[in-house]
Scaffold this motif. Structure first.
Motif, PDB file in Angstrom:
ATOM      1  N   GLU A 154     -54.456   1.095   3.437  1.00  0.00           N
ATOM      2  CA  GLU A 154     -55.408   0.140   4.004  1.00  0.00           C
ATOM      3  C   GLU A 154     -55.567  -1.070   3.100  1.00  0.00           C
ATOM      4  O   GLU A 154     -55.618  -2.214   3.575  1.00  0.00           O
ATOM      5  CB  GLU A 154     -56.757   0.828   4.218  1.00  0.00           C
ATOM      6  N   ALA A 155     -55.617  -0.820   1.781  1.00  0.00           N
ATOM      7  CA  ALA A 155     -55.747  -1.929   0.831  1.00  0.00           C
ATOM      8  C   ALA A 155     -54.529  -2.850   0.899  1.00  0.00           C
ATOM      9  O   ALA A 155     -54.653  -4.083   0.834  1.00  0.00           O
ATOM     10  CB  ALA A 155     -55.918  -1.382  -0.580  1.00  0.00           C
ATOM     11  N   ASN A 178     -44.881   1.630  -4.606  1.00  0.00           N
ATOM     12  CA  ASN A 178     -44.638   2.961  -4.061  1.00  0.00           C
ATOM     13  C   ASN A 178     -43.886   2.835  -2.741  1.00  0.00           C
ATOM     14  O   ASN A 178     -43.777   1.752  -2.158  1.00  0.00           O
ATOM     15  CB  ASN A 178     -45.943   3.750  -3.888  1.00  0.00           C
ATOM     16  N   GLN A 179     -43.362   3.962  -2.293  1.00  0.00           N
ATOM     17  CA  GLN A 179     -42.497   3.959  -1.131  1.00  0.00           C
ATOM     18  C   GLN A 179     -43.231   3.614   0.149  1.00  0.00           C
ATOM     19  O   GLN A 179     -42.658   2.988   1.049  1.00  0.00           O
ATOM     20  CB  GLN A 179     -41.813   5.325  -0.990  1.00  0.00           C
ATOM     21  N   GLN A 180     -44.506   3.982   0.257  1.00  0.00           N
ATOM     22  CA  GLN A 180     -45.260   3.657   1.464  1.00  0.00           C
ATOM     23  C   GLN A 180     -45.426   2.146   1.604  1.00  0.00           C
ATOM     24  O   GLN A 180     -45.273   1.590   2.702  1.00  0.00           O
ATOM     25  CB  GLN A 180     -46.629   4.339   1.439  1.00  0.00           C
ATOM     26  N   ARG A 181     -45.739   1.475   0.507  1.00  0.00           N
ATOM     27  CA  ARG A 181     -45.852   0.012   0.549  1.00  0.00           C
ATOM     28  C   ARG A 181     -44.512  -0.613   0.945  1.00  0.00           C
ATOM     29  O   ARG A 181     -44.467  -1.596   1.693  1.00  0.00           O
ATOM     30  CB  ARG A 181     -46.318  -0.514  -0.806  1.00  0.00           C
ATOM     31  N   TYR A 182     -43.441  -0.059   0.408  1.00  0.00           N
ATOM     32  CA  TYR A 182     -42.115  -0.595   0.729  1.00  0.00           C
ATOM     33  C   TYR A 182     -41.822  -0.454   2.219  1.00  0.00           C
ATOM     34  O   TYR A 182     -41.335  -1.395   2.857  1.00  0.00           O
ATOM     35  CB  TYR A 182     -41.056   0.128  -0.102  1.00  0.00           C
ATOM     36  N   ARG A 206     -55.535  11.252  -2.019  1.00  0.00           N
ATOM     37  CA  ARG A 206     -56.618  10.434  -1.471  1.00  0.00           C
ATOM     38  C   ARG A 206     -56.388   8.953  -1.773  1.00  0.00           C
ATOM     39  O   ARG A 206     -56.557   8.092  -0.900  1.00  0.00           O
ATOM     40  CB  ARG A 206     -57.950  10.891  -2.067  1.00  0.00           C
ATOM     41  N   ALA A 207     -55.951   8.668  -3.013  1.00  0.00           N
ATOM     42  CA  ALA A 207     -55.684   7.277  -3.386  1.00  0.00           C
ATOM     43  C   ALA A 207     -54.520   6.710  -2.589  1.00  0.00           C
ATOM     44  O   ALA A 207     -54.531   5.539  -2.187  1.00  0.00           O
ATOM     45  CB  ALA A 207     -55.398   7.190  -4.878  1.00  0.00           C
ATOM     46  N   GLU A 242     -54.022  -6.957   1.619  1.00  0.00           N
ATOM     47  CA  GLU A 242     -53.293  -7.858   0.724  1.00  0.00           C
ATOM     48  C   GLU A 242     -52.207  -8.611   1.484  1.00  0.00           C
ATOM     49  O   GLU A 242     -52.013  -9.818   1.302  1.00  0.00           O
ATOM     50  CB  GLU A 242     -52.669  -7.059  -0.418  1.00  0.00           C
ATOM     51  N   ALA A 243     -51.460  -7.874   2.317  1.00  0.00           N
ATOM     52  CA  ALA A 243     -50.340  -8.480   3.031  1.00  0.00           C
ATOM     53  C   ALA A 243     -50.806  -9.505   4.062  1.00  0.00           C
ATOM     54  O   ALA A 243     -50.044 -10.396   4.449  1.00  0.00           O
ATOM     55  CB  ALA A 243     -49.508  -7.398   3.702  1.00  0.00           C
ATOM     56  N   ALA A 244     -52.037  -9.380   4.506  1.00  0.00           N
ATOM     57  CA  ALA A 244     -52.548 -10.308   5.520  1.00  0.00           C
ATOM     58  C   ALA A 244     -52.763 -11.707   4.956  1.00  0.00           C
ATOM     59  O   ALA A 244     -52.887 -12.686   5.711  1.00  0.00           O
ATOM     60  CB  ALA A 244     -53.853  -9.783   6.112  1.00  0.00           C
TER      61      ALA A 244
END
Length: 563
Positions: A227-228, A324-328, A220-221, A232-234
């Motif tokens: 989305e979080a 984490n890999q998704q952020r990457y 879930r996190a 941040e990246a925006a």
């Protein structure tokens, strides 16, 4: 007549062999059945109580009462036979999966000091297989992969069979199982209320229930984090900065961002290695000073530890926390301005990457704004691998000099250089050679033969720490010697670690900080960071400033931007 005669015959064991004792085959079947049931009970109980870390794998961890066993027995007692078999089989498979995740957690905590992420970490198995292939050879790596696959299948099958078997026993002996479950449940409640412990572990265990809940929250996190991260990246203060206003304080300089694999705070502060590494750093400061260079150092907190270097590289370059890999994936599929791409936007620099650890196509080079990437296949190296490390650090630096920096008439360069000789497993470790002796790298054949076998080193944690220290010393000496030999008035070097080494080295001490140092001969370059409060020299002290690694990009671009 026959009836009367039969009544008069003596009744002996020879006449009726099954009276007085059971046949040997029947006894064996009963014994095998009971042993099988006992093993099933042991397997299921061990799975329910299995911790997720090697250091918690103690006898006390299994001297507890699993609440899941009590609840499972109660459920099986009230189900009809067909439903009971289905539920038992599914529960066994589920317990097998939980056990597998706990085993993965043990491995991840031992290497990366964090649990396994069932959503994002599957890609790491490809890297693990490559690491095994380089460390123990293709045959050993293939055998390990096959063995792991067989283990997974066997574990799931055995766990399902074990739970089904126990469900039959519970149903057949319901007259005993029902009060036993009630009594055990009462004992569990009392122990939970009183906080009874064995060897620091609660007797009233809910290990598996907590593990399942933790996995659900983890997934879930992970979903919410995407989305979080997008929010941040925006936010990027430099997104629309014109190129002519970027990096004005470094115009005409050759700027090298050098990552030293696994170079963490432990290398400079752990009592077992600080004196030796400190001596190398002190000598490096002296040599650089004699060559006219000054330096400032501090610490950066890495988003990862033990491995996952690309997460640290992307955090440092992007100014975003990539843990984490998704952020990457999301980062590298976007157009975020990075430190390296800022030089390309600014114009006036040729941007290159020296990536000796890359052995195949690396499309991320475009995201980082690199005009050209030199990987292990085109650095000109013909020598042997040093375990995982495809190219020794000194040769990587010599290749950069030969291919880019040493070319007559070259313009300003920005280079991202990855030094990999200090990558796990740290054996064998290369040795420093004369810069004019390197050739095509064949000279390293004898150096490798004289080194240590990683399989032998990893039998003793003390040896692992020693070889880690020696590898860090080699990487540092390679860099210091390069700057001393080939650096000039226009050379600016930012070198840092990507993450702390594995817990075998750190013993979970000293956090996630890595040293970072800026080296330059031009006083104007160092004056730009005079307000940072960084310490003199290439060794940060225990009280040196500590920044999060994602803070570096903005501070660097601000310091070297227009005033």
């Amino acid at each position: 007549m026959s009836i009367e005669l039969s009544r008069q015959l003596p009744r002996t064991d020879a006449a009726i062999p099954w009276q007085g004792h059971r046949p040997a085959g029947a006894v064996a079947r009963v014994l095998v059945s009971r042993v099988g049931t006992g093993l099933a009970a042991v397997l299921v109980t061990a799975a329910l109580l299995l911790p997720d870390r090697l250091e918690r794998l103690t006898p006390g961890a299994f001297a507890r009462i699993p609440v899941e066993a009590i609840g499972g027995a109660a459920l099986l007692l009230v189900l009809r036979p067909r439903a009971r078999r289905i539920v038992a089989a599914l529960a066994g498979v589920a317990l097998g999966l939980v056990t597998l995740l706990n085993l993965l957690d043990m491995g991840f905590h031992s290497v990366l000091a964090r649990p396994f992420d069932p959503v994002l970490d599957w890609i790491l198995f490809d890297d693990a297989e490559a690491f095994l292939r380089d460390s123990i050879g293709p045959a050993g790596a293939t055998g390990a992969v096959i063995g792991a696959g067989v283990l997974v299948v066997v574990l799931l099958a055995l766990m399902a069979l074990a739970v089904v078997r126990l469900s039959h026993v519970v149903a057949r002996h319901s007259a005993v199982a029902t009060p036993a479950a009630l009594v055990t449940g009462t004992v569990w409640v009392v122990c939970a209320a009183l906080g009874v412990q064995v060897s620091g572990a609660a007797v009233a265990s809910r290990t598996t229930a907590d593990a399942v809940h933790g996995r659900v929250e983890q997934v879930r996190a992970g979903m919410a984090d995407r989305e979080a991260f997008a929010k941040e990246a925006a936010v990027d203060a430099f997104r629309d900065m014109p190129g002519d206003r970027l990096l004005t304080g470094l115009r005409g300089k050759d700027v090298l961002f050098v990552f030293i694999e696994s170079y963490g705070r432990s290398a400079v502060q752990d009592p077992e290695m600080a004196s030796q590494v400190g001596a190398v750093l002190a000598d490096g400061s002296r040599r650089l000073g004699a060559a006219g260079f000054s330096s400032r150092s501090a610490f950066l907190t890495s988003p990862t530890t033990g491995g996952g270097s690309w997460l640290a590289h992307s955090t440092f370059a992007s100014g975003l926390w990539i843990d984490n890999q998704q952020r990457y994936r999301d980062l590298t599929s976007g157009d975020r301005l990075t430190l390296t791409s800022a030089f390309r936007r600014a114009g006036g620099w040729r941007t290159v990457g020296i990536m000796p650890g890359v052995t195949r196509a690396w499309p991320e080079g475009r995201f980082y704004g690199l005009d050209h990437v030199y990987d292990s296949r085109n650095l000109g190296y013909k020598g042997p691998k040093f375990s995982w490390t495809p190219v020794p650090d000194q040769f990587s630096l010599a290749a950069f000099e030969r291919l880019e920096h040493g070319r007559a008439g070259h313009g300003p360069l920005m280079a991202e250089i990855i030094l990999t000789s200090s990558h796990n497993p740290w054996a064998p470790v290369p040795t420093m050679l004369g810069w004019n002796q390197l050739g095509d790298g064949s000279v390293y054949e004898s150096v490798k033969r004289a080194g240590k076998d990683p399989k032998e080193v990893w039998k003793d944690p003390a040896q692992v720490r020693t070889e880690y220290r020696r590898a860090i010393e080699y990487s540092l000496n390679s860099l210091f010697s390069y700057v001393e030999t080939y650096g000039d008035d226009d050379t600016v070097v930012v070198f840092l670690g990507d993450h702390q080494p594995v817990p075998t080295v750190t013993r979970n001490r000293l956090g996630r900080d890595v040293p970072v140092t800026i080296v330059a001969r031009d006083p104007a370059v160092m004056e730009r960071i005079s307000g940072w409060g960084w310490q003199n020299g290439v060794k940060p002290g225990p009280d040196a400033p500590v920044w999060r690694m994602d803070a570096f990009r903005d501070r660097f671009l601000t310091a070297y931007g227009p005033r």
